[in-house]
Design a protein around this motif. Structure first.
Motif, PDB file in Angstrom:
ATOM      1  N   ASP A 280       0.619  -1.288   0.159  1.00 26.83           N
ATOM      2  CA  ASP A 280       0.013   0.006  -0.060  1.00 26.83           C
ATOM      3  C   ASP A 280       0.798   1.307  -0.029  1.00 26.83           C
ATOM      4  N   PRO A 281       0.757   2.308  -1.083  1.00 27.50           N
ATOM      5  CA  PRO A 281       1.458   3.348  -1.007  1.00 27.50           C
ATOM      6  C   PRO A 281       1.439   4.272   0.273  1.00 27.50           C
ATOM      7  N   ILE A 282       0.237   4.310   1.093  1.00 27.64           N
ATOM      8  CA  ILE A 282       0.332   5.031   2.288  1.00 27.64           C
ATOM      9  C   ILE A 282       1.160   4.437   3.298  1.00 27.64           C
TER      10      ILE A 282
ATOM     11  N   ARG B  55      11.827   5.618  -1.951  1.00 29.32           N
ATOM     12  CA  ARG B  55      12.441   6.842  -2.478  1.00 29.32           C
ATOM     13  C   ARG B  55      12.412   7.261  -3.965  1.00 29.32           C
ATOM     14  N   ILE B  56      12.986   6.225  -4.699  1.00 30.69           N
ATOM     15  CA  ILE B  56      12.760   6.170  -6.160  1.00 30.69           C
ATOM     16  C   ILE B  56      11.442   6.550  -6.634  1.00 30.69           C
ATOM     17  N   GLU B  57      10.358   5.761  -5.803  1.00 34.84           N
ATOM     18  CA  GLU B  57       9.020   5.893  -6.523  1.00 34.84           C
ATOM     19  C   GLU B  57       8.598   7.320  -6.099  1.00 34.84           C
TER      20      GLU B  57
ATOM     21  N   ILE C 222      -1.432  13.473   7.423  1.00 39.42           N
ATOM     22  CA  ILE C 222      -1.381  14.115   5.963  1.00 39.42           C
ATOM     23  C   ILE C 222      -1.605  12.935   5.041  1.00 39.42           C
ATOM     24  N   TYR C 223      -1.400  11.716   5.387  1.00 36.23           N
ATOM     25  CA  TYR C 223      -1.684  10.537   4.540  1.00 36.23           C
ATOM     26  C   TYR C 223      -3.043   9.853   4.314  1.00 36.23           C
ATOM     27  N   ALA C 224      -3.792  10.156   5.666  1.00 32.22           N
ATOM     28  CA  ALA C 224      -5.074   9.181   5.750  1.00 32.22           C
ATOM     29  C   ALA C 224      -5.729   9.946   6.765  1.00 32.22           C
ATOM     30  N   PRO C 225      -7.205   9.859   6.966  1.00 31.46           N
ATOM     31  CA  PRO C 225      -7.876  10.051   8.297  1.00 31.46           C
ATOM     32  C   PRO C 225      -7.503   9.337   9.344  1.00 31.46           C
ATOM     33  N   LYS C 226      -7.722   9.643  10.556  1.00 32.58           N
ATOM     34  CA  LYS C 226      -7.383   8.859  11.653  1.00 32.58           C
ATOM     35  C   LYS C 226      -7.934   7.554  11.867  1.00 32.58           C
ATOM     36  N   THR C 227      -9.235   7.226  11.495  1.00 33.95           N
ATOM     37  CA  THR C 227      -9.540   5.879  11.426  1.00 33.95           C
ATOM     38  C   THR C 227      -8.807   4.925  10.375  1.00 33.95           C
ATOM     39  N   ASN C 228      -8.695   5.587   9.235  1.00 40.25           N
ATOM     40  CA  ASN C 228      -7.741   4.818   8.242  1.00 40.25           C
ATOM     41  C   ASN C 228      -6.261   4.821   8.478  1.00 40.25           C
ATOM     42  N   LEU C 229      -5.974   5.809   9.175  1.00 33.02           N
ATOM     43  CA  LEU C 229      -4.534   5.565   9.659  1.00 33.02           C
ATOM     44  C   LEU C 229      -4.245   4.662  10.572  1.00 33.02           C
ATOM     45  N   SER C 230      -5.243   4.461  11.658  1.00 32.26           N
ATOM     46  CA  SER C 230      -5.027   3.296  12.800  1.00 32.26           C
ATOM     47  C   SER C 230      -4.746   1.887  11.904  1.00 32.26           C
ATOM     48  N   TYR C 231      -5.789   1.837  10.731  1.00 31.38           N
ATOM     49  CA  TYR C 231      -5.751   0.641  10.187  1.00 31.38           C
ATOM     50  C   TYR C 231      -4.464   0.337   9.427  1.00 31.38           C
ATOM     51  N   HIS C 232      -3.665   1.426   8.966  1.00 33.66           N
ATOM     52  CA  HIS C 232      -2.572   1.153   8.252  1.00 33.66           C
ATOM     53  C   HIS C 232      -1.579   0.735   9.233  1.00 33.66           C
ATOM     54  N   MET C 233      -1.367   1.646  10.292  1.00 31.60           N
ATOM     55  CA  MET C 233      -0.484   1.526  11.436  1.00 31.60           C
ATOM     56  C   MET C 233      -0.531  -0.015  11.969  1.00 31.60           C
ATOM     57  N   GLY C 234      -1.711  -0.432  11.887  1.00 30.60           N
ATOM     58  CA  GLY C 234      -2.044  -1.911  12.635  1.00 30.60           C
ATOM     59  C   GLY C 234      -1.525  -2.810  11.504  1.00 30.60           C
ATOM     60  N   LYS C 235      -1.493  -2.647  10.146  1.00 30.52           N
ATOM     61  CA  LYS C 235      -1.030  -3.610   9.337  1.00 30.52           C
ATOM     62  C   LYS C 235       0.540  -3.512   9.293  1.00 30.52           C
ATOM     63  N   LEU C 236       1.385  -2.273   9.567  1.00 36.10           N
ATOM     64  CA  LEU C 236       2.625  -2.300   9.750  1.00 36.10           C
ATOM     65  C   LEU C 236       2.972  -2.999  10.811  1.00 36.10           C
TER      66      LEU C 236
END
Length: 114
Positions: free
Chosen positions: A24-26, A101-103, A47-61
């Motif tokens: 995922d790019p985020i 970084r290249i991306e 800056i990359y996602a709303p709070k609820t969506n960000l929690s999902y991404h942080m959880g995946k990482l």
């Protein structure tokens, strides 16, 4: 007091989970920011996602074993698990970050040309 999040042990970190996390790019942008800034408050990534969506991404990482998250009061701080990832998959994290970084450089060139 907040319950601390769970993190996989070194032997539980799997390559498939890492690849899924960085698909995922985020999440790739979050990793790049963490690599450059070190430990950061999760709100730094709004800056990359709303709070609820960000929690999902942080959880995946976190579930993939790529970041360590700690709670301090109502705030969450995350850092890349560089040493663990290097032990488990030598060179993989740096390769991923180099690719991100290249991306990002290619995206910036495209935006300038548009």
């Amino acid at each position: 007091m907040s319950k601390q999040p769970t993190h996989p042990n070194l032997d539980q970190i799997e390559l498939n989970s890492i690849f899924e996390a960085v698909s995922d790019p985020i999440r790739r942008k979050i990793l790049l920011d963490l690599s450059e800034k070190g430990e950061s408050n999760c709100s730094a990534f709004l800056i990359y996602a709303p709070k609820t969506n960000l929690s999902y991404h942080m959880g995946k990482l976190r579930d993939a074993g790529m970041i360590f998250t700690r709670y301090e009061g109502t705030q969450r701080f995350s850092i890349i698990r560089k040493d663990d990832l290097e032990k488990k998959f030598p060179g993989l994290l740096e390769t991923i970050l180099k690719s991100v970084r290249i991306e990002n450089d290619q995206e910036e060139v495209f935006e300038i040309q548009a």
